[in-house]
Motif scaffolding. Structure first.
Motif, PDB file in Angstrom:
ATOM      1  N   VAL A  77       0.877  -1.166   0.000  1.00  0.00           N
ATOM      2  CA  VAL A  77       0.000   0.000   0.000  1.00  0.00           C
ATOM      3  C   VAL A  77       0.917   1.219   0.000  1.00  0.00           C
ATOM      4  O   VAL A  77       1.870   1.268   0.768  1.00  0.00           O
ATOM      5  CB  VAL A  77      -0.903   0.027   1.249  1.00  0.00           C
ATOM      6  N   GLY A  78       0.649   2.152  -0.889  1.00  0.00           N
ATOM      7  CA  GLY A  78       1.438   3.373  -0.926  1.00  0.00           C
ATOM      8  C   GLY A  78       0.575   4.565  -0.568  1.00  0.00           C
ATOM      9  O   GLY A  78      -0.645   4.520  -0.732  1.00  0.00           O
ATOM     10  N   SER A  79       1.200   5.605  -0.054  1.00  0.00           N
ATOM     11  CA  SER A  79       0.465   6.834   0.240  1.00  0.00           C
ATOM     12  C   SER A  79       1.445   7.965   0.459  1.00  0.00           C
ATOM     13  O   SER A  79       2.474   7.776   1.096  1.00  0.00           O
ATOM     14  CB  SER A  79      -0.385   6.662   1.488  1.00  0.00           C
ATOM     15  N   ASP A  80       1.125   9.132  -0.065  1.00  0.00           N
ATOM     16  CA  ASP A  80       1.975  10.266   0.283  1.00  0.00           C
ATOM     17  C   ASP A  80       1.252  11.192   1.264  1.00  0.00           C
ATOM     18  O   ASP A  80       1.627  12.327   1.452  1.00  0.00           O
ATOM     19  CB  ASP A  80       2.491  11.017  -0.960  1.00  0.00           C
ATOM     20  N   GLN A  81       0.212  10.671   1.893  1.00  0.00           N
ATOM     21  CA  GLN A  81      -0.555  11.464   2.863  1.00  0.00           C
ATOM     22  C   GLN A  81      -0.236  11.011   4.281  1.00  0.00           C
ATOM     23  O   GLN A  81      -0.048   9.829   4.527  1.00  0.00           O
ATOM     24  CB  GLN A  81      -2.057  11.221   2.668  1.00  0.00           C
ATOM     25  N   VAL A  82      -0.203  11.983   5.180  1.00  0.00           N
ATOM     26  CA  VAL A  82      -0.164  11.647   6.600  1.00  0.00           C
ATOM     27  C   VAL A  82      -1.596  11.750   7.111  1.00  0.00           C
ATOM     28  O   VAL A  82      -2.262  12.756   6.900  1.00  0.00           O
ATOM     29  CB  VAL A  82       0.770  12.596   7.373  1.00  0.00           C
ATOM     30  N   ASP A 117      -6.960   6.336  17.160  1.00  0.00           N
ATOM     31  CA  ASP A 117      -6.355   6.571  18.475  1.00  0.00           C
ATOM     32  C   ASP A 117      -5.372   7.739  18.464  1.00  0.00           C
ATOM     33  O   ASP A 117      -4.549   7.883  19.364  1.00  0.00           O
ATOM     34  CB  ASP A 117      -5.709   5.291  19.027  1.00  0.00           C
ATOM     35  N   GLY A 118      -5.461   8.580  17.405  1.00  0.00           N
ATOM     36  CA  GLY A 118      -4.762   9.864  17.440  1.00  0.00           C
ATOM     37  C   GLY A 118      -3.312   9.876  16.989  1.00  0.00           C
ATOM     38  O   GLY A 118      -2.624  10.869  17.161  1.00  0.00           O
ATOM     39  N   ARG A 119      -2.816   8.792  16.364  1.00  0.00           N
ATOM     40  CA  ARG A 119      -1.441   8.796  15.867  1.00  0.00           C
ATOM     41  C   ARG A 119      -1.416   9.334  14.439  1.00  0.00           C
ATOM     42  O   ARG A 119      -2.333   9.107  13.669  1.00  0.00           O
ATOM     43  CB  ARG A 119      -0.862   7.371  15.869  1.00  0.00           C
ATOM     44  N   GLU A 120      -0.325  10.057  14.100  1.00  0.00           N
ATOM     45  CA  GLU A 120      -0.148  10.530  12.729  1.00  0.00           C
ATOM     46  C   GLU A 120       0.686   9.513  11.980  1.00  0.00           C
ATOM     47  O   GLU A 120       1.819   9.222  12.365  1.00  0.00           O
ATOM     48  CB  GLU A 120       0.557  11.886  12.719  1.00  0.00           C
ATOM     49  N   VAL A 121       0.134   8.966  10.929  1.00  0.00           N
ATOM     50  CA  VAL A 121       0.842   7.914  10.198  1.00  0.00           C
ATOM     51  C   VAL A 121       0.738   8.148   8.700  1.00  0.00           C
ATOM     52  O   VAL A 121      -0.148   8.861   8.234  1.00  0.00           O
ATOM     53  CB  VAL A 121       0.242   6.513  10.501  1.00  0.00           C
ATOM     54  N   ARG A 122       1.658   7.511   7.957  1.00  0.00           N
ATOM     55  CA  ARG A 122       1.490   7.505   6.511  1.00  0.00           C
ATOM     56  C   ARG A 122       0.460   6.426   6.208  1.00  0.00           C
ATOM     57  O   ARG A 122       0.617   5.281   6.640  1.00  0.00           O
ATOM     58  CB  ARG A 122       2.803   7.134   5.821  1.00  0.00           C
ATOM     59  N   GLY A 123      -0.595   6.798   5.508  1.00  0.00           N
ATOM     60  CA  GLY A 123      -1.610   5.778   5.275  1.00  0.00           C
ATOM     61  C   GLY A 123      -2.735   6.245   4.392  1.00  0.00           C
ATOM     62  O   GLY A 123      -2.660   7.296   3.756  1.00  0.00           O
ATOM     63  N   GLU A 143      -2.448   1.612   7.569  1.00  0.00           N
ATOM     64  CA  GLU A 143      -1.142   2.211   7.823  1.00  0.00           C
ATOM     65  C   GLU A 143      -0.078   1.551   6.954  1.00  0.00           C
ATOM     66  O   GLU A 143       0.108   0.347   7.005  1.00  0.00           O
ATOM     67  CB  GLU A 143      -0.767   2.052   9.300  1.00  0.00           C
ATOM     68  N   VAL A 144       0.604   2.397   6.178  1.00  0.00           N
ATOM     69  CA  VAL A 144       1.655   1.898   5.293  1.00  0.00           C
ATOM     70  C   VAL A 144       2.767   1.196   6.083  1.00  0.00           C
ATOM     71  O   VAL A 144       3.243   0.133   5.699  1.00  0.00           O
ATOM     72  CB  VAL A 144       2.242   3.086   4.491  1.00  0.00           C
ATOM     73  N   ASP A 145       3.171   1.802   7.197  1.00  0.00           N
ATOM     74  CA  ASP A 145       4.330   1.298   7.939  1.00  0.00           C
ATOM     75  C   ASP A 145       3.965   0.280   9.016  1.00  0.00           C
ATOM     76  O   ASP A 145       4.810  -0.031   9.868  1.00  0.00           O
ATOM     77  CB  ASP A 145       5.086   2.475   8.580  1.00  0.00           C
TER      78      ASP A 145
END
Ligand code: GDP
Ligand code: MG
Length: 297
Positions: free
Chosen positions: A226-231, A236-242, A251-253
Protein backbone atom coordinates in the motif's frame (compact mmCIF):
# COMPACT_ATOMS: atom_id res chain seq x y z
CA UNK A 1 10.40 5.67 12.64
CA UNK A 2 8.38 7.43 9.95
CA UNK A 3 10.37 8.74 7.04
CA UNK A 4 13.60 6.91 7.71
CA UNK A 5 14.53 5.09 4.52
CA UNK A 6 17.22 2.80 5.89
CA UNK A 7 20.01 2.75 3.35
CA UNK A 8 22.37 4.16 6.01
CA UNK A 9 22.89 0.47 6.68
CA UNK A 10 24.67 0.14 3.33
CA UNK A 11 28.19 0.42 4.79
CA UNK A 12 27.40 -2.69 6.81
CA UNK A 13 26.36 -4.40 3.62
CA UNK A 14 29.58 -3.62 1.78
CA UNK A 15 33.20 -2.64 2.21
CA UNK A 16 33.93 0.70 3.79
CA UNK A 17 35.81 2.05 0.79
CA UNK A 18 32.63 2.24 -1.24
CA UNK A 19 31.23 4.67 1.30
CA UNK A 20 33.43 7.51 0.12
CA UNK A 21 32.31 7.10 -3.47
CA UNK A 22 28.65 6.92 -2.55
CA UNK A 23 26.27 4.35 -3.93
CA UNK A 24 24.38 4.06 -7.18
CA UNK A 25 21.15 2.13 -7.20
CA UNK A 26 18.67 1.87 -10.01
CA UNK A 27 15.23 0.40 -9.65
CA UNK A 28 12.64 -0.01 -12.37
CA UNK A 29 8.88 0.02 -11.90
CA UNK A 30 6.58 -1.77 -14.32
CA UNK A 31 2.82 -2.24 -14.30
CA UNK A 32 -0.35 -0.86 -15.79
CA UNK A 33 -1.27 2.80 -15.25
CA UNK A 34 -2.98 3.65 -12.00
CA UNK A 35 -1.58 0.73 -9.99
CA UNK A 36 0.25 3.11 -7.67
CA UNK A 37 3.81 2.87 -9.01
CA UNK A 38 4.70 6.54 -8.60
CA UNK A 39 3.07 6.72 -5.20
CA UNK A 40 4.96 3.66 -3.96
CA UNK A 41 8.30 5.00 -5.15
CA UNK A 42 7.66 8.23 -3.27
CA UNK A 43 6.64 6.27 -0.20
CA UNK A 44 9.67 3.97 -0.37
CA UNK A 45 12.27 6.67 -0.62
CA UNK A 46 10.31 9.24 1.32
CA UNK A 47 11.01 11.79 -1.31
CA UNK A 48 8.85 13.34 -3.99
CA UNK A 49 10.48 11.99 -7.10
CA UNK A 50 7.14 12.32 -8.81
CA UNK A 51 5.36 15.67 -8.59
CA UNK A 52 1.54 15.49 -8.51
CA UNK A 53 0.15 14.69 -11.93
CA UNK A 54 -0.88 17.48 -14.29
CA UNK A 55 -4.27 16.60 -15.72
CA UNK A 56 -3.91 15.55 -19.35
CA UNK A 57 -5.26 18.17 -21.75
CA UNK A 58 -8.30 16.75 -23.57
CA UNK A 59 -6.58 16.82 -26.94
CA UNK A 60 -3.19 15.74 -25.64
CA UNK A 61 -1.94 12.89 -27.70
CA UNK A 62 -1.47 9.65 -25.90
CA UNK A 63 1.71 7.89 -26.74
CA UNK A 64 1.26 4.60 -28.56
CA UNK A 65 4.30 2.88 -27.14
CA UNK A 66 5.79 2.21 -23.76
CA UNK A 67 7.89 5.20 -22.77
CA UNK A 68 10.97 4.88 -20.61
CA UNK A 69 11.54 7.69 -18.12
CA UNK A 70 14.39 7.90 -15.71
CA UNK A 71 14.46 10.13 -12.64
CA UNK A 72 17.40 10.48 -10.28
CA UNK A 73 17.77 11.94 -6.84
CA UNK A 74 20.69 12.21 -4.46
CA UNK A 75 19.57 11.32 -1.00
CA UNK A 76 21.65 11.25 2.12
CA UNK A 77 21.12 9.52 5.42
CA UNK A 78 23.53 9.46 8.37
CA UNK A 79 26.34 10.63 6.09
CA UNK A 80 25.75 7.92 3.52
CA UNK A 81 25.03 9.20 0.05
CA UNK A 82 22.82 7.33 -2.36
CA UNK A 83 22.24 8.24 -5.98
CA UNK A 84 18.88 6.73 -6.57
CA UNK A 85 17.49 6.32 -10.05
CA UNK A 86 13.98 5.17 -10.75
CA UNK A 87 13.18 3.99 -14.25
CA UNK A 88 9.48 4.29 -14.96
CA UNK A 89 7.74 2.65 -17.89
CA UNK A 90 4.47 4.51 -18.48
CA UNK A 91 2.24 2.95 -21.10
CA UNK A 92 3.02 -0.65 -20.19
CA UNK A 93 -0.12 -2.74 -20.58
CA UNK A 94 -2.28 0.25 -21.47
CA UNK A 95 -2.89 -0.45 -25.15
CA UNK A 96 -5.45 -2.49 -27.03
CA UNK A 97 -2.64 -4.80 -28.08
CA UNK A 98 0.06 -5.26 -25.47
CA UNK A 99 1.90 -8.16 -27.07
CA UNK A 100 5.14 -6.26 -27.40
CA UNK A 101 4.98 -4.19 -24.22
CA UNK A 102 7.99 -6.02 -22.81
CA UNK A 103 10.22 -5.23 -25.80
CA UNK A 104 11.22 -1.60 -25.14
CA UNK A 105 11.85 -2.58 -21.52
CA UNK A 106 14.22 -5.41 -22.43
CA UNK A 107 15.93 -3.10 -24.90
CA UNK A 108 16.40 -0.48 -22.22
CA UNK A 109 17.90 -2.98 -19.79
CA UNK A 110 20.24 -4.31 -22.45
CA UNK A 111 21.27 -0.81 -23.52
CA UNK A 112 22.36 -0.25 -19.92
CA UNK A 113 24.39 -3.47 -19.98
CA UNK A 114 25.91 -2.30 -23.27
CA UNK A 115 26.95 1.01 -21.78
CA UNK A 116 28.57 -0.77 -18.85
CA UNK A 117 30.44 -3.17 -21.13
CA UNK A 118 31.63 -0.28 -23.24
CA UNK A 119 33.00 1.45 -20.13
CA UNK A 120 34.71 -1.74 -18.94
CA UNK A 121 36.51 -1.96 -22.25
CA UNK A 122 37.97 1.51 -21.95
CA UNK A 123 41.60 1.97 -21.03
CA UNK A 124 40.64 4.03 -18.01
CA UNK A 125 38.18 2.09 -15.93
CA UNK A 126 38.37 4.27 -12.84
CA UNK A 127 35.14 6.12 -13.33
CA UNK A 128 32.61 3.54 -14.40
CA UNK A 129 29.06 4.78 -13.98
CA UNK A 130 26.77 1.90 -13.14
CA UNK A 131 23.39 2.60 -14.70
CA UNK A 132 22.33 -1.02 -14.80
CA UNK A 133 18.89 -1.82 -13.41
CA UNK A 134 19.40 -3.57 -10.08
CA UNK A 135 15.79 -4.41 -9.32
CA UNK A 136 12.48 -4.39 -11.12
CA UNK A 137 9.28 -4.01 -9.12
CA UNK A 138 6.50 -5.62 -11.11
CA UNK A 139 3.04 -4.42 -10.08
CA UNK A 140 0.28 -7.00 -10.22
CA UNK A 141 -3.29 -5.74 -10.43
CA UNK A 142 -5.20 -6.71 -7.25
CA UNK A 143 -7.80 -8.82 -9.05
CA UNK A 144 -7.63 -11.64 -6.53
CA UNK A 145 -7.69 -14.19 -9.36
CA UNK A 146 -4.46 -15.17 -11.10
CA UNK A 147 -1.65 -13.68 -13.12
CA UNK A 148 -2.69 -12.36 -16.52
CA UNK A 149 -1.02 -13.53 -19.74
CA UNK A 150 0.65 -10.10 -19.92
CA UNK A 151 2.19 -10.59 -16.45
CA UNK A 152 3.54 -14.00 -17.36
CA UNK A 153 4.90 -12.86 -20.70
CA UNK A 154 6.67 -9.90 -19.11
CA UNK A 155 8.26 -11.94 -16.34
CA UNK A 156 9.30 -14.73 -18.73
CA UNK A 157 11.05 -12.22 -20.95
CA UNK A 158 12.72 -10.33 -18.14
CA UNK A 159 13.71 -12.82 -15.46
CA UNK A 160 17.13 -13.58 -16.94
CA UNK A 161 17.98 -9.89 -17.27
CA UNK A 162 16.87 -8.29 -14.04
CA UNK A 163 16.07 -9.07 -10.41
CA UNK A 164 12.30 -9.39 -10.49
CA UNK A 165 10.36 -8.44 -7.38
CA UNK A 166 6.63 -8.99 -7.83
CA UNK A 167 4.25 -6.90 -5.73
CA UNK A 168 0.48 -6.93 -5.36
CA UNK A 169 -0.56 -3.33 -6.00
CA UNK A 170 -3.11 -1.48 -3.84
CA UNK A 171 -3.41 -4.37 -1.39
CA UNK A 172 -5.82 -2.28 0.70
CA UNK A 173 -8.49 -3.14 -1.86
CA UNK A 174 -8.33 -6.84 -0.90
CA UNK A 175 -9.20 -8.56 2.38
CA UNK A 176 -6.50 -10.48 4.28
CA UNK A 177 -7.94 -13.78 3.08
CA UNK A 178 -8.03 -12.59 -0.50
CA UNK A 179 -4.40 -11.47 -0.26
CA UNK A 180 -3.32 -14.85 1.13
CA UNK A 181 -5.14 -16.77 -1.61
CA UNK A 182 -3.93 -14.45 -4.34
CA UNK A 183 -0.32 -14.80 -3.18
CA UNK A 184 -0.53 -18.59 -3.27
CA UNK A 185 -2.01 -18.47 -6.75
CA UNK A 186 0.65 -16.06 -8.02
CA UNK A 187 3.48 -18.18 -6.63
CA UNK A 188 1.97 -21.28 -8.22
CA UNK A 189 1.76 -19.51 -11.60
CA UNK A 190 5.35 -18.29 -11.26
CA UNK A 191 6.59 -21.78 -10.43
CA UNK A 192 4.55 -23.35 -13.25
CA UNK A 193 6.13 -21.02 -15.80
CA UNK A 194 9.63 -21.52 -14.38
CA UNK A 195 10.00 -17.84 -13.69
CA UNK A 196 12.90 -16.91 -11.47
CA UNK A 197 12.16 -14.12 -9.04
CA UNK A 198 14.72 -12.58 -6.70
CA UNK A 199 15.22 -14.69 -3.60
CA UNK A 200 16.38 -13.35 -0.30
CA UNK A 201 19.59 -15.36 0.03
CA UNK A 202 19.71 -17.77 2.94
CA UNK A 203 23.27 -18.98 2.37
CA UNK A 204 26.28 -17.57 4.23
CA UNK A 205 24.07 -16.34 7.04
CA UNK A 206 26.22 -15.38 9.97
CA UNK A 207 23.64 -16.11 12.61
CA UNK A 208 20.18 -17.44 13.27
CA UNK A 209 18.73 -13.95 13.55
CA UNK A 210 19.67 -12.95 9.99
CA UNK A 211 18.41 -16.33 8.87
CA UNK A 212 15.03 -15.69 10.49
CA UNK A 213 14.91 -12.25 8.91
CA UNK A 214 15.64 -13.66 5.47
CA UNK A 215 12.95 -16.29 5.87
CA UNK A 216 10.49 -13.71 7.16
CA UNK A 217 11.09 -11.51 4.12
CA UNK A 218 10.94 -14.46 1.71
CA UNK A 219 7.64 -15.59 3.21
CA UNK A 220 5.97 -12.30 2.20
CA UNK A 221 6.75 -12.49 -1.52
CA UNK A 222 4.87 -11.31 -3.56
CA UNK A 223 4.66 -8.31 -1.26
CA UNK A 224 1.16 -6.92 -0.79
CA UNK A 225 1.84 -3.20 -0.79
CA UNK A 226 0.00 0.00 0.00
CA UNK A 227 1.44 3.37 -0.93
CA UNK A 228 0.46 6.83 0.24
CA UNK A 229 1.97 10.27 0.28
CA UNK A 230 -0.55 11.46 2.86
CA UNK A 231 -0.16 11.65 6.60
CA UNK A 232 -3.47 10.68 8.20
CA UNK A 233 -4.68 10.48 11.78
CA UNK A 234 -5.65 7.10 13.23
CA UNK A 235 -8.73 6.69 15.46
CA UNK A 236 -6.35 6.57 18.48
CA UNK A 237 -4.76 9.86 17.44
CA UNK A 238 -1.44 8.80 15.87
CA UNK A 239 -0.15 10.53 12.73
CA UNK A 240 0.84 7.91 10.20
CA UNK A 241 1.49 7.50 6.51
CA UNK A 242 -1.61 5.78 5.27
CA UNK A 243 -4.95 5.76 3.58
CA UNK A 244 -8.18 6.76 5.28
CA UNK A 245 -11.41 4.85 4.91
CA UNK A 246 -14.79 5.34 6.55
CA UNK A 247 -14.08 2.18 8.53
CA UNK A 248 -10.56 3.09 9.57
CA UNK A 249 -7.01 3.75 8.48
CA UNK A 250 -4.65 1.48 6.56
CA UNK A 251 -1.14 2.21 7.82
CA UNK A 252 1.66 1.90 5.29
CA UNK A 253 4.33 1.30 7.94
CA UNK A 254 2.32 -1.18 9.98
CA UNK A 255 3.31 -4.77 9.26
CA UNK A 256 -0.09 -5.99 10.37
CA UNK A 257 -1.68 -3.94 7.60
CA UNK A 258 0.55 -4.65 4.59
CA UNK A 259 4.01 -5.78 3.45
CA UNK A 260 5.41 -2.34 2.67
CA UNK A 261 7.98 -2.52 5.48
CA UNK A 262 9.17 -5.94 4.35
CA UNK A 263 9.50 -4.77 0.76
CA UNK A 264 11.58 -1.79 1.84
CA UNK A 265 13.67 -4.05 4.04
CA UNK A 266 14.38 -6.28 1.07
CA UNK A 267 15.07 -3.50 -1.39
CA UNK A 268 16.95 -1.05 0.78
CA UNK A 269 17.90 -2.09 4.28
CA UNK A 270 19.06 -5.65 3.79
CA UNK A 271 19.53 -6.64 0.19
CA UNK A 272 20.44 -3.56 -1.80
CA UNK A 273 24.02 -4.77 -2.03
CA UNK A 274 22.87 -8.31 -2.75
CA UNK A 275 20.72 -7.01 -5.61
CA UNK A 276 23.68 -5.10 -7.03
CA UNK A 277 25.96 -8.11 -6.72
CA UNK A 278 23.53 -10.51 -8.35
CA UNK A 279 23.03 -8.04 -11.19
CA UNK A 280 26.77 -7.81 -11.74
CA UNK A 281 27.89 -11.38 -11.08
CA UNK A 282 25.04 -13.32 -12.65
CA UNK A 283 22.66 -11.30 -14.83
CA UNK A 284 25.22 -8.99 -16.43
CA UNK A 285 27.84 -11.74 -16.67
CA UNK A 286 25.47 -14.11 -18.50
CA UNK A 287 24.40 -11.36 -20.86
CA UNK A 288 28.02 -10.40 -21.51
CA UNK A 289 29.10 -13.95 -22.25
CA UNK A 290 26.24 -14.41 -24.69
CA UNK A 291 26.95 -11.11 -26.35
CA UNK A 292 30.66 -11.82 -26.80
CA UNK A 293 29.94 -15.32 -28.09
CA UNK A 294 27.43 -13.99 -30.59
CA UNK A 295 30.06 -11.51 -31.78
CA UNK A 296 32.48 -14.37 -32.25
CA UNK A 297 34.94 -13.00 -29.71
P1 GDP B 1 0.85 4.88 -11.44
O1 GDP B 1 0.10 5.26 -12.68
O2 GDP B 1 1.06 3.39 -11.40
O3 GDP B 1 2.13 5.62 -11.24
O4 GDP B 1 -0.12 5.19 -10.20
P2 GDP B 1 -0.12 6.47 -9.22
O5 GDP B 1 0.94 6.34 -8.18
O6 GDP B 1 -0.14 7.71 -10.03
O7 GDP B 1 -1.52 6.26 -8.46
C1 GDP B 1 -2.75 6.22 -9.16
C2 GDP B 1 -3.89 6.47 -8.16
O8 GDP B 1 -3.99 5.40 -7.23
C3 GDP B 1 -3.74 7.73 -7.32
O9 GDP B 1 -5.01 8.31 -7.15
C4 GDP B 1 -3.20 7.23 -6.00
O10 GDP B 1 -3.56 8.05 -4.91
C5 GDP B 1 -3.88 5.88 -5.89
N1 GDP B 1 -3.07 4.91 -5.13
C6 GDP B 1 -1.71 4.80 -5.12
N2 GDP B 1 -1.32 3.82 -4.31
C7 GDP B 1 -2.45 3.26 -3.79
C8 GDP B 1 -2.69 2.20 -2.86
O11 GDP B 1 -1.78 1.52 -2.35
N3 GDP B 1 -4.00 1.93 -2.55
C9 GDP B 1 -5.04 2.64 -3.09
N4 GDP B 1 -6.27 2.31 -2.72
N5 GDP B 1 -4.82 3.64 -3.96
C10 GDP B 1 -3.56 3.96 -4.32
MG1 MG C 1 3.15 6.89 -12.51
Amino acid sequence: LMGYVGFANLPNQVHRKSVRKGFQFTTMVVGESGLGKSTLVNTLFNTTLYPPKEPLAPDAERSQTVAIQSISADIEENGVRLRLTVVDTPGFGDFVNNDDSWKPIVENIEARFDSYLEQENRVNRQKIVDNRVHACLYFIQPTGHALKPLDIEFMRRLHTKVNLIPVIAKADTLTDDEVAEFKARILADIAYHNIHIFQAPTYEMEDAETMDEAEEIASKIPFAVVGSDQVVVTPDGREVRGRSYPWGVIEVDNEEHCDFVKLRQMLVRTYMEELREYTNDVLYENWRTEKLLSMGV
